[in-house]
Design an enzyme around this catalytic site. Structure first.
Site, short mmCIF file in Angstrom:
data_model
loop_
_atom_site.label_atom_id
_atom_site.label_comp_id
_atom_site.label_asym_id
_atom_site.label_seq_id
_atom_site.Cartn_x
_atom_site.Cartn_y
_atom_site.Cartn_z
N HIS A 29 0.81 -1.21 0.00
CA HIS A 29 0.00 0.00 0.00
C HIS A 29 0.85 1.27 0.00
O HIS A 29 0.36 2.34 0.32
CB HIS A 29 -0.93 0.01 1.22
CG HIS A 29 -2.04 -1.00 1.13
ND1 HIS A 29 -2.99 -0.98 0.13
CD2 HIS A 29 -2.35 -2.06 1.92
CE1 HIS A 29 -3.84 -1.99 0.31
NE2 HIS A 29 -3.46 -2.65 1.38
N GLU A 63 -6.50 -12.03 6.44
CA GLU A 63 -7.27 -10.83 6.15
C GLU A 63 -8.68 -11.09 5.66
O GLU A 63 -9.44 -10.15 5.43
CB GLU A 63 -6.54 -10.00 5.09
CG GLU A 63 -5.12 -9.61 5.44
CD GLU A 63 -4.46 -8.82 4.34
OE1 GLU A 63 -4.46 -7.58 4.44
OE2 GLU A 63 -3.96 -9.43 3.37
N ASP A 90 -8.19 -4.52 7.45
CA ASP A 90 -8.60 -5.40 6.36
C ASP A 90 -9.54 -6.49 6.84
O ASP A 90 -10.55 -6.79 6.18
CB ASP A 90 -7.36 -6.04 5.71
CG ASP A 90 -6.68 -5.12 4.72
OD1 ASP A 90 -7.38 -4.51 3.90
OD2 ASP A 90 -5.45 -5.01 4.75
#
Length: 261
Positions: A50, A155, A181
């Protein structure tokens, strides 16, 4: 090799259940990584999932962590469970991996294979920074497989359901929960007190315990550290560089406005 010995000590600490402290770097600049590592974290993760970090940036981040005093080990969160991405990341000289979205045993086995040299795995061989640009290649080939730490992220609901089998895969050293998440996947976004979230965490913790591996969490709020510990998490990654910049600016601007605004 001293470097591999340092890596192996970190991996062993995970298996011994020792408390380990993790840092996080999302700004792709070596000085951000060096500054983070100077705070005596046991490991610092450079984020490629990310963050706008490519392999060249990762090399700079690893050099920054290595430049800091102490024994901090550079790890990397790769953007995906891809053997080419993993190979190139490992070639920069990191001491291990965090891999997102591991939902099945096959996913976990692929992580281990991609980070292990033949004949047990499929990692490609070359004289890169990891092996002193080839000068230490024989020693690196002999020791890297057992020195690298492999952390997989839980996740999704599928990952929770398959957690015990994932944790039991040989070569997986820890499970890791990104609470944001997982909460989104459970349709309770950012609600860490939701029954569904707490139940999922309990399953993950039990899965890790059954396999004898620790489970960690991304912990950005110090007021929740005690809660995370009581839920069974055994280690944490304590915030991230961009978050510290944001919080510091907000704190000082509020104080400025209070006194001069």
């Amino acid at each position: 090799m001293d470097r591999l010995e340092r890596f192996e000590r970190l991996r062993q600490r995970f298996h011994d259940g020792d408390p380990v402290r993790g840092g996080w770097v999302s700004i792709p600049h070596g000085e951000a990584a060096e500054l983070t590592a100077r705070h005596d974290y046991d490991f610092v993760v450079a984020d490629m999932e990310h963050a706008p970090t490519d392999v060249g940036d990762l090399s700079d981040l690893v050099r920054g962590i290595d430049a800091a005093p102490g024994e901090t080990v550079p790890l990397v969160r790769v953007p995906s469970n891809d053997e080419v991405v993993i190979k190139r990341a490992l070639d920069t000289g990191v001491g291990g991996l965090m891999v997102p979205r591991i939902d099945t045993v096959a996913d976990a086995e692929a992580v281990v294979a991609a980070s292990t040299y033949p004949p047990e795995g499929i990692r490609g061989t070359a004289g890169t920074r990891a092996s002193g640009f080839g000068a230490d290649l024989p020693e690196y080939l002999d020791g890297a497989d057992d020195a690298l730490t492999r952390i997989v992220q839980v996740e999704t609901l599928s990952a929770v359901e398959n957690g015990a089998d994932i944790a039991a895969v040989e070569g997986i050293d820890a499970l890791f929960v990104g609470p944001a998440d997982l909460s989104v996947a459970l349709s309770v976004p950012l609600d860490y007190e939701a029954e569904a979230f707490e139940a999922a965490v309990s399953e993950v913790v039990a899965a890790a315990e059954s396999a004898g591996v620790p489970v960690g969490v991304f912990a950005t709020d110090p007021d929740r550290f005690g809660t995370w510990s009581n839920m069974g998490f055994e280690f944490g990654i304590m915030g991230y560089d961009a978050g510290f910049l944001r919080a510091g600016n907000e704190r000082l601007l509020a104080a400025y406005d209070e006194n001069w605004g």
